[in-house]
Design a protein around this motif. Structure first.
Motif, PDB file in Angstrom:
ATOM      1  N   GLU A  13       0.823  -1.205   0.000  1.00 59.33           N
ATOM      2  CA  GLU A  13       0.000   0.000   0.000  1.00 59.33           C
ATOM      3  C   GLU A  13       0.861   1.261   0.000  1.00 59.33           C
ATOM      4  O   GLU A  13       0.554   2.232  -0.692  1.00 59.33           O
ATOM      5  N   GLY A  14       1.934   1.251   0.776  1.00 58.82           N
ATOM      6  CA  GLY A  14       2.816   2.411   0.788  1.00 58.82           C
ATOM      7  C   GLY A  14       3.481   2.626  -0.552  1.00 58.82           C
ATOM      8  O   GLY A  14       3.527   3.749  -1.074  1.00 58.82           O
ATOM      9  N   LEU A  15       4.010   1.543  -1.143  1.00 60.47           N
ATOM     10  CA  LEU A  15       4.686   1.652  -2.441  1.00 60.47           C
ATOM     11  C   LEU A  15       3.702   2.049  -3.538  1.00 60.47           C
ATOM     12  O   LEU A  15       4.011   2.896  -4.385  1.00 60.47           O
ATOM     13  N   GLY A  16       2.516   1.450  -3.519  1.00 59.05           N
ATOM     14  CA  GLY A  16       1.532   1.775  -4.542  1.00 59.05           C
ATOM     15  C   GLY A  16       1.084   3.219  -4.475  1.00 59.05           C
ATOM     16  O   GLY A  16       0.909   3.879  -5.511  1.00 59.05           O
ATOM     17  N   THR A  17       0.909   3.738  -3.259  1.00 59.07           N
ATOM     18  CA  THR A  17       0.507   5.135  -3.118  1.00 59.07           C
ATOM     19  C   THR A  17       1.651   6.070  -3.490  1.00 59.07           C
ATOM     20  O   THR A  17       1.426   7.145  -4.063  1.00 59.07           O
ATOM     21  N   PHE A  18       2.877   5.660  -3.173  1.00 57.88           N
ATOM     22  CA  PHE A  18       4.038   6.424  -3.630  1.00 57.88           C
ATOM     23  C   PHE A  18       4.027   6.521  -5.152  1.00 57.88           C
ATOM     24  O   PHE A  18       4.203   7.609  -5.722  1.00 57.88           O
ATOM     25  N   ALA A  92      -7.005   1.354   9.591  1.00 56.87           N
ATOM     26  CA  ALA A  92      -6.062   2.383  10.062  1.00 56.87           C
ATOM     27  C   ALA A  92      -4.632   2.133   9.583  1.00 56.87           C
ATOM     28  O   ALA A  92      -3.979   3.060   9.088  1.00 56.87           O
ATOM     29  N   PRO A  93      -4.106   0.902   9.680  1.00 50.05           N
ATOM     30  CA  PRO A  93      -2.757   0.677   9.153  1.00 50.05           C
ATOM     31  C   PRO A  93      -2.639   0.959   7.659  1.00 50.05           C
ATOM     32  O   PRO A  93      -1.625   1.532   7.213  1.00 50.05           O
ATOM     33  N   TYR A  94      -3.640   0.589   6.881  1.00 55.64           N
ATOM     34  CA  TYR A  94      -3.623   0.871   5.447  1.00 55.64           C
ATOM     35  C   TYR A  94      -3.546   2.384   5.204  1.00 55.64           C
ATOM     36  O   TYR A  94      -2.754   2.858   4.382  1.00 55.64           O
ATOM     37  N   GLN A  98      -0.600   4.510   3.384  1.00 62.23           N
ATOM     38  CA  GLN A  98      -0.892   5.294   2.179  1.00 62.23           C
ATOM     39  C   GLN A  98      -0.438   6.743   2.339  1.00 62.23           C
ATOM     40  O   GLN A  98       0.160   7.319   1.421  1.00 62.23           O
ATOM     41  N   ILE A  99      -0.723   7.338   3.488  1.00 63.22           N
ATOM     42  CA  ILE A  99      -0.313   8.731   3.713  1.00 63.22           C
ATOM     43  C   ILE A  99       1.204   8.847   3.727  1.00 63.22           C
ATOM     44  O   ILE A  99       1.776   9.782   3.160  1.00 63.22           O
ATOM     45  N   ALA A 198      -4.600  10.826   0.317  1.00 62.10           N
ATOM     46  CA  ALA A 198      -3.154  10.646   0.432  1.00 62.10           C
ATOM     47  C   ALA A 198      -2.416  11.371  -0.678  1.00 62.10           C
ATOM     48  O   ALA A 198      -1.341  11.940  -0.458  1.00 62.10           O
ATOM     49  N   ARG A 199      -2.976  11.367  -1.874  1.00 63.14           N
ATOM     50  CA  ARG A 199      -2.380  12.103  -2.992  1.00 63.14           C
ATOM     51  C   ARG A 199      -2.395  13.605  -2.706  1.00 63.14           C
ATOM     52  O   ARG A 199      -1.439  14.325  -2.974  1.00 63.14           O
ATOM     53  N   SER A 200      -3.520  14.083  -2.140  1.00 60.50           N
ATOM     54  CA  SER A 200      -3.648  15.512  -1.847  1.00 60.50           C
ATOM     55  C   SER A 200      -2.677  15.947  -0.761  1.00 60.50           C
ATOM     56  O   SER A 200      -1.991  16.968  -0.893  1.00 60.50           O
ATOM     57  N   LEU A 201      -2.610  15.196   0.326  1.00 60.00           N
ATOM     58  CA  LEU A 201      -1.697  15.529   1.414  1.00 60.00           C
ATOM     59  C   LEU A 201      -0.243  15.417   0.976  1.00 60.00           C
ATOM     60  O   LEU A 201       0.606  16.208   1.393  1.00 60.00           O
TER      61      LEU A 201
END
Length: 256
Positions: A13-18, A92-94, A98-99, A198-201
């Motif tokens: 999730e972190g890598l994908g959102t990155f 919450a962990p997801y 993502q953020i 997450a994209r916005s922040l």
């Protein structure tokens, strides 16, 4: 192959959102209005930016979706939770992963963009979202809120439909990527398109106080749209199948 652990799911999730934030916002910051030395425009424009966002989701979902479900978006996580497609303990962990992933992408993009002479993240907007004088087309807060709520809801309805066990297999990432492309084609002039807190922040941190003062809308509106879609999809279709079986979820949480 063994079932992914929670650690693996959060990494995905972190890598994908990155990737989504860096690829989509990076195309807007670095390539949308590029010109050659003789002032000939070679930028990709809004169409290119819309395609970039769609391609990041498409490629990320194919590469990482088998690990985490490929949400890459807090609104998506909350929407699929409302539809009973992900366990409450993972929400919450997801969202935190993502953020973090989106914010790291914003930081990397800022470092790269700062290498160009005269770059100013505040003056350029740095691919942030906004309303009023920060909207590309000057759209009002109400117009932007309605746009973000409706398009996020549609996005979630599409995601829930194409990931159903009743849908054709293997095409979900393609449909989701094309949907996000279309969403951007519709709404870049209105809000610079969020549908993803997450994209916005991720880029707002680096664009000054004006960007941060408006980012609340791009947290609240996508979440409202996603929850509307998640609850309504389950109520109208009766489709509450779990993407991850209960015993698999428990195992993943235990291994985290």
């Amino acid at each position: 192959m063994s079932n992914p652990t929670m650690r693996q799911r959060l990494w995905a999730e972190g890598l994908g959102t990155f990737w989504l934030t860096f690829g989509g916002c990076g195309s807007a910051v670095l390539a949308a209005t590029a010109v050659t030395a003789n002032a000939f425009p070679v930028g990709i424009g809004w169409l290119g930016v819309a395609l970039a966002f769609g391609l990041t989701v498409l490629t990320g979902a194919y590469a990482l979706g088998h690990l985490s479900g490929g949400h890459f978006n807090p609104a998506v996580t909350l929407g699929v939770w409302a539809a009973k497609r992900v366990e409450t303990a993972a929400v919450a962990p997801y969202i935190i992963a993502q953020i973090v992933g989106g914010s790291i992408a914003g930081a990397v993009l800022y470092v790269i963009a700062s290498g160009a002479p005269g770059f100013d993240a505040v003056a350029s907007g740095f691919a942030t979202n906004g309303f009023g004088d920060r909207s590309p087309g000057g759209y009002s807060l109400l117009a932007v809120a309605v746009t973000e709520i409706v398009l996020t809801a549609v996005f979630l309805w599409i995601i829930l439909g194409v990931t159903s066990s009743k849908a054709p297999k293997g095409f979900a990432p393609l449909a989701i990527g094309l949907a996000l492309t279309l969403i951007h084609l519709i709404s870049i002039p209105v809000s610079n398109t969020s549908v993803n807190p997450a994209r916005s922040l991720g880029v707002a941190w680096f664009a000054g106080t004006d960007a941060l003062s408006q980012v609340w809308l791009f947290i609240v509106a996508p979440i409202v749209g996603a929850l509307i879609a998640g609850f309504s999809y389950r109520a109208l279709t009766g489709d509450s199948e779990a993407v991850v079986a209960a015993e698999v979820r428990e195992s993943a949480l235990a291994d985290a």
